[in-house]
Design an enzyme around this catalytic site. Sequence first.
Site, mmCIF file in Angstrom:
data_model
loop_
_atom_site.group_PDB
_atom_site.id
_atom_site.type_symbol
_atom_site.label_atom_id
_atom_site.label_comp_id
_atom_site.label_asym_id
_atom_site.label_seq_id
_atom_site.Cartn_x
_atom_site.Cartn_y
_atom_site.Cartn_z
ATOM 1 N N GLN A 185 9.068 -9.992 4.019
ATOM 2 C CA GLN A 185 7.783 -10.105 4.704
ATOM 3 C C GLN A 185 7.135 -11.471 4.482
ATOM 4 O O GLN A 185 6.321 -11.911 5.279
ATOM 5 C CB GLN A 185 6.855 -8.977 4.255
ATOM 6 C CG GLN A 185 7.226 -7.648 4.882
ATOM 7 C CD GLN A 185 7.306 -6.526 3.863
ATOM 8 O OE1 GLN A 185 7.645 -6.749 2.700
ATOM 9 N NE2 GLN A 185 7.013 -5.314 4.281
ATOM 10 N N ASP B 184 -2.285 -3.305 -2.550
ATOM 11 C CA ASP B 184 -2.309 -2.049 -1.817
ATOM 12 C C ASP B 184 -3.187 -1.037 -2.529
ATOM 13 O O ASP B 184 -3.710 -0.126 -1.903
ATOM 14 C CB ASP B 184 -0.889 -1.513 -1.658
ATOM 15 C CG ASP B 184 -0.111 -2.296 -0.620
ATOM 16 O OD1 ASP B 184 -0.060 -1.839 0.528
ATOM 17 O OD2 ASP B 184 0.416 -3.374 -0.950
ATOM 18 N N ARG C 195 2.151 -2.639 9.357
ATOM 19 C CA ARG C 195 2.138 -2.632 7.901
ATOM 20 C C ARG C 195 1.061 -3.592 7.407
ATOM 21 O O ARG C 195 0.448 -4.325 8.173
ATOM 22 C CB ARG C 195 3.502 -3.036 7.333
ATOM 23 C CG ARG C 195 4.020 -4.346 7.880
ATOM 24 C CD ARG C 195 4.766 -5.168 6.891
ATOM 25 N NE ARG C 195 3.953 -5.557 5.753
ATOM 26 C CZ ARG C 195 3.051 -6.544 5.779
ATOM 27 N NH1 ARG C 195 2.790 -7.221 6.894
ATOM 28 N NH2 ARG C 195 2.376 -6.846 4.681
ATOM 29 N N ALA D 126 -1.920 -3.193 4.149
ATOM 30 C CA ALA D 126 -2.891 -2.130 3.853
ATOM 31 C C ALA D 126 -4.016 -2.067 4.878
ATOM 32 O O ALA D 126 -4.434 -0.984 5.292
ATOM 33 C CB ALA D 126 -3.460 -2.326 2.446
ATOM 34 N N ASN E 11 0.915 -3.974 -5.860
ATOM 35 C CA ASN E 11 1.199 -4.795 -4.681
ATOM 36 C C ASN E 11 2.709 -4.808 -4.449
ATOM 37 O O ASN E 11 3.483 -4.224 -5.219
ATOM 38 C CB ASN E 11 0.653 -6.218 -4.889
ATOM 39 C CG ASN E 11 0.604 -7.015 -3.592
ATOM 40 O OD1 ASN E 11 0.119 -6.532 -2.580
ATOM 41 N ND2 ASN E 11 1.102 -8.237 -3.621
ATOM 42 N N LYS E 12 3.132 -5.469 -3.416
ATOM 43 C CA LYS E 12 4.536 -5.529 -3.034
ATOM 44 C C LYS E 12 5.418 -5.880 -4.226
ATOM 45 O O LYS E 12 5.079 -6.749 -5.025
ATOM 46 C CB LYS E 12 4.721 -6.564 -1.920
ATOM 47 C CG LYS E 12 6.154 -6.764 -1.458
ATOM 48 C CD LYS E 12 6.683 -5.534 -0.754
ATOM 49 C CE LYS E 12 8.108 -5.777 -0.261
ATOM 50 N NZ LYS E 12 8.658 -4.607 0.428
ATOM 51 N N ARG F 93 2.075 7.032 4.358
ATOM 52 C CA ARG F 93 2.473 6.161 3.247
ATOM 53 C C ARG F 93 1.743 6.643 1.994
ATOM 54 O O ARG F 93 0.555 6.938 2.056
ATOM 55 C CB ARG F 93 2.096 4.693 3.510
ATOM 56 C CG ARG F 93 2.778 4.017 4.692
ATOM 57 C CD ARG F 93 4.223 3.622 4.421
ATOM 58 N NE ARG F 93 4.398 2.709 3.321
ATOM 59 C CZ ARG F 93 4.302 1.379 3.407
ATOM 60 N NH1 ARG F 93 3.980 0.798 4.550
ATOM 61 N NH2 ARG F 93 4.527 0.621 2.338
#
Length: 352
Positions: A201, A242, A51, A53, A252-253, A94
Amino acid sequence: MKTEKDFIYSIEWSEDGAIILDQTKLPTETVFLTVTDEKQMHHYIKTLTIRGAGALSIGGAYGVYLGVWKSEETDPKKFVDKVLEVCDYMDTARPTAVKLFVMVDKIRKCALKNAHLSVPEIKAAILNRCHEIRQENIDDCAKVGEYALSLLKDGMTVLTHCNAGSYATVIRGSALAPFYLAKERGMNIKAFVDETRPLLQGSRLTAHELQKAGVDVTLICDNMAAYCMQQGLIDAVVVSSDRIAANGDTINKIGTYNVAVLAKYHNIPFYVASTFASVDFSMEKGSDVPIELRPDEEITEGFGKRTAPYGIKVYNPCFDVTPNELITAIICEKGIARPNYKESLAKMKGEE
């Protein structure tokens, strides 16, 4: 001073296939997996085994090669058709990280460019392109780190969210690159790391790799960021992306938007550090970008323990959109973009 041989690579190539770091096992185990076909790579990307990007996009490129490397097809046209078929398949791993599509498309173009050659020569060209993509990521992240570090000062404490370091790229990463460079150069830049729910993460990966690198790192829960800012503990925020829309809106996350709002309120600079491949000019604004929804179990049964009632409805978006007006600067290997991002990012693209 750390050298490249001191880093754990998230992805490498061997004669047996692609070697990837299993990020689901961290921080308690360091496990490497050998990937030998495109279906395995697709599965590992989808399940976040590989994982980030940068890393997953490199994995996607190698995944295409793994889909054809043992092909016995001798007709170049039929072989290239198979390559294009595998490219389309890898694109489905993804939906949000645009780098996956960008890197897979580089393999697609490589196959078409070399379609006049023999099958062994096309295979060699594709594998070489995969190696180039991996090296380009290393080089680009190094430049991102240099530009990002130029915005930070010795003695600062910087908050980061999710994981955008060695594990998410090849080495050093994008948002974490300035921490590595500062450490190597004797600068004292401390890190505060959000745990980054629901898959943690930040705590499992970012805290692990920064601690391993000797960076002064402090882990906090996601809902502590506001208080830490109020207490004057945070001087800047650096996150990755991302995907970045043409107007600078950043995907992003999940939780990144929260941090950006908090930083704005507390007058703390909020920087996005990412390679330029994350900029998607086909998306005018962040709301145009498809946001991946992850399985309910990541929230209701995180890491194997039931923490929610059975039958409860769950909404689990993997990413959120940070509006461009909350972003102080976007940092990439081409330099530092400032508002108006539609103009500054387009200018960077025009200089390619």
